[in-house]
Design an enzyme around this catalytic site. Structure first.
Site, PDB file in Angstrom:
ATOM      1  N   CYS A  21       0.858  -1.183   0.000  1.00  0.00           N
ATOM      2  CA  CYS A  21       0.000   0.000   0.000  1.00  0.00           C
ATOM      3  C   CYS A  21       0.894   1.233   0.000  1.00  0.00           C
ATOM      4  O   CYS A  21       2.122   1.139   0.119  1.00  0.00           O
ATOM      5  CB  CYS A  21      -0.913  -0.004   1.217  1.00  0.00           C
ATOM      6  N   HIS A  86       4.176   1.509  11.591  1.00  0.00           N
ATOM      7  CA  HIS A  86       3.068   1.234  12.505  1.00  0.00           C
ATOM      8  C   HIS A  86       2.829   2.358  13.506  1.00  0.00           C
ATOM      9  O   HIS A  86       1.797   2.383  14.170  1.00  0.00           O
ATOM     10  CB  HIS A  86       3.338  -0.064  13.276  1.00  0.00           C
ATOM     11  N   HIS A 136      -0.212  -5.356  19.287  1.00  0.00           N
ATOM     12  CA  HIS A 136       0.197  -4.958  17.945  1.00  0.00           C
ATOM     13  C   HIS A 136       0.904  -3.612  18.031  1.00  0.00           C
ATOM     14  O   HIS A 136       0.463  -2.718  18.769  1.00  0.00           O
ATOM     15  CB  HIS A 136      -1.023  -4.878  17.026  1.00  0.00           C
ATOM     16  N   GLU A 138       0.909  -1.032  16.186  1.00  0.00           N
ATOM     17  CA  GLU A 138       0.045   0.117  15.920  1.00  0.00           C
ATOM     18  C   GLU A 138      -0.817   0.454  17.136  1.00  0.00           C
ATOM     19  O   GLU A 138      -1.019   1.632  17.459  1.00  0.00           O
ATOM     20  CB  GLU A 138      -0.851  -0.145  14.707  1.00  0.00           C
ATOM     21  N   THR A 177      -6.003   0.399  12.034  1.00  0.00           N
ATOM     22  CA  THR A 177      -6.258   0.578  10.595  1.00  0.00           C
ATOM     23  C   THR A 177      -6.378  -0.727   9.827  1.00  0.00           C
ATOM     24  O   THR A 177      -6.878  -0.735   8.708  1.00  0.00           O
ATOM     25  CB  THR A 177      -5.134   1.403   9.940  1.00  0.00           C
ATOM     26  N   SER A 235       1.585 -10.027  10.679  1.00  0.00           N
ATOM     27  CA  SER A 235       0.931  -8.969   9.907  1.00  0.00           C
ATOM     28  C   SER A 235      -0.576  -9.043  10.122  1.00  0.00           C
ATOM     29  O   SER A 235      -1.238  -9.980   9.666  1.00  0.00           O
ATOM     30  CB  SER A 235       1.253  -9.122   8.411  1.00  0.00           C
ATOM     31  N   SER A 236      -1.125  -8.064  10.816  1.00  0.00           N
ATOM     32  CA  SER A 236      -2.553  -8.069  11.127  1.00  0.00           C
ATOM     33  C   SER A 236      -3.402  -8.076   9.866  1.00  0.00           C
ATOM     34  O   SER A 236      -4.346  -8.864   9.744  1.00  0.00           O
ATOM     35  CB  SER A 236      -2.904  -6.854  11.991  1.00  0.00           C
TER      36      SER A 236
END
Length: 336
Positions: A21, A86, A136, A138, A177, A235-236
């Site tokens: 992304c 993140h 996580h 983030e 996100t 990786s979420s």
């Protein structure tokens, strides 16, 4: 089962959009540009993105990855340090300043937007509910923007039903996100039923890339015997894609980092397969996996396109004067 010669026929539904992304592209570019401008080593706090191939590629160029700033040797305190895509708690740049470190923040702008949404809730006197996954990076970074005791983490609908807010304080929520769009909607609905006055963020917190990749997988999954997602176990957004594929109708969802991880003995009798990649997985690994299937099957590619992405995020001002070679851009874009 249909075969051509000795190979079984296999249709691969290749999702688009997939892979990198704009936020991941920007973060990798920041490390590459810093290496070119300042020379190695460039330190990176935490994995810049959750992908071993990318991390190892940056290490080969001269990046050194650390978990905490105190791991940077005294003799290298003049070297740049990059914060991962993140995001980090406020305490991290404060620590960097206290150590007289020069840092470059590679936090995805969409993660920064969530930070601002959470801080706005707090500024307006609301207790903040963060919907996300404990541990996580983030989530740690977002919670670290707020005063202690002013934010609560909710991971599931059950958490939302058990949550007890501070007495007499209004509520606001934000989300990580990279969550499942559908699962998050259920959690938000549970919160709204219990707390009708809870305030949503001014804009959607789940990022466009997460939503787009989930929609593509959702469209491609029905009728597939197998759905492969390229991505790392930590990786979420990649793990959510596996869940989305299974809920949307694939017989089996599978997360792999490289072609070498594919359990060939378990997936012999397949005729239709879905294939996508998490937002931190480079395209070169998707190509590697397609080639591995071509060696074993008579492959037909069927493109499953649900959106076209053209978003770009500018890098830090300090790095905008540094030119990138064609090879640099190929690495940044995930094709090298």
């Amino acid at each position: 089962m249909t075969t051509t010669g000795e190979k079984q026929e296999l249709t691969i539904r290749l999702c688009r959009p997939r892979g990198f992304c704009a936020g991941v592209d920007r973060a990798i570019q920041i490390v590459v540009l810093a290496l070119k401008k300042y020379g190695p080593p460039v330190y990176v706090r935490h994995e810049i993105v959750h992908n071993r191939y990318v991390v190892e590629g940056l290490q080969e160029r001269g990046a050194i990855f650390v978990e905490e700033l105190d791991e940077i040797p005294e003799e290298h305190r003049h070297c740049p340090v990059v914060f991962s895509a993140h995001g980090v708690p406020k305490s991290v740049p404060a620590d960097a300043q206290a150590r007289n470190l020069f840092y470059l923040d590679a936090t995805c702008p969409l993660v920064s937007k969530v930070h601002k949404q959470a801080m706005r809730h707090q500024r307006l006197g609301r207790h903040v509910i963060l919907i996300g996954h404990a541990g996580h990076p983030e989530v740690i970074g977002t919670m670290g923007q707020l005063d202690e005791g002013s934010v609560s983490l909710v991971e599931t609908v059950e958490d939302a039903l058990r949550f007890e807010p501070p007495a007499g304080q209004p509520l606001g929520f934000v989300t990580q996100t990279t969550l499942s769009v559908d699962d998050t909607a259920g959690i938000i609905e549970a919160l709204k039923q219990r707390f009708p006055d809870i305030q949503a963020p001014a804009a959607e917190s789940i990022c466009y890339a997460t939503t787009n990749r989930q929609e593509a997988v959702k469209a491609a999954a029905p009728g597939t015997d197998l759905f492969l997602i390229v991505g790392a176990p930590n990786s979420s957004n990649s793990r959510r894609l596996v869940e989305v594929a299974e809920k949307a109708g694939t017989k089996r969802g599978l997360l792999v980092q490289r072609a070498a991880e594919i359990p060939w003995d378990e997936i012999r009798d397949i005729s239709v397969m879905g294939l996508s990649a998490g937002a931190s997985a480079p395209e070169i690994i998707v190509a590697e996996i397609i080639e591995a299937f071509r060696q074993r099957y008579d492959v037909t590619l069927d493109l499953a396109i649900t959106a076209v992405e053209d978003e770009t995020f500018p890098v830090n001002r300090e790095l905008r004067d540094v030119p990138l070679t064609t090879e640099d851009m190929a690495f940044v874009n995930g094709t090298l």
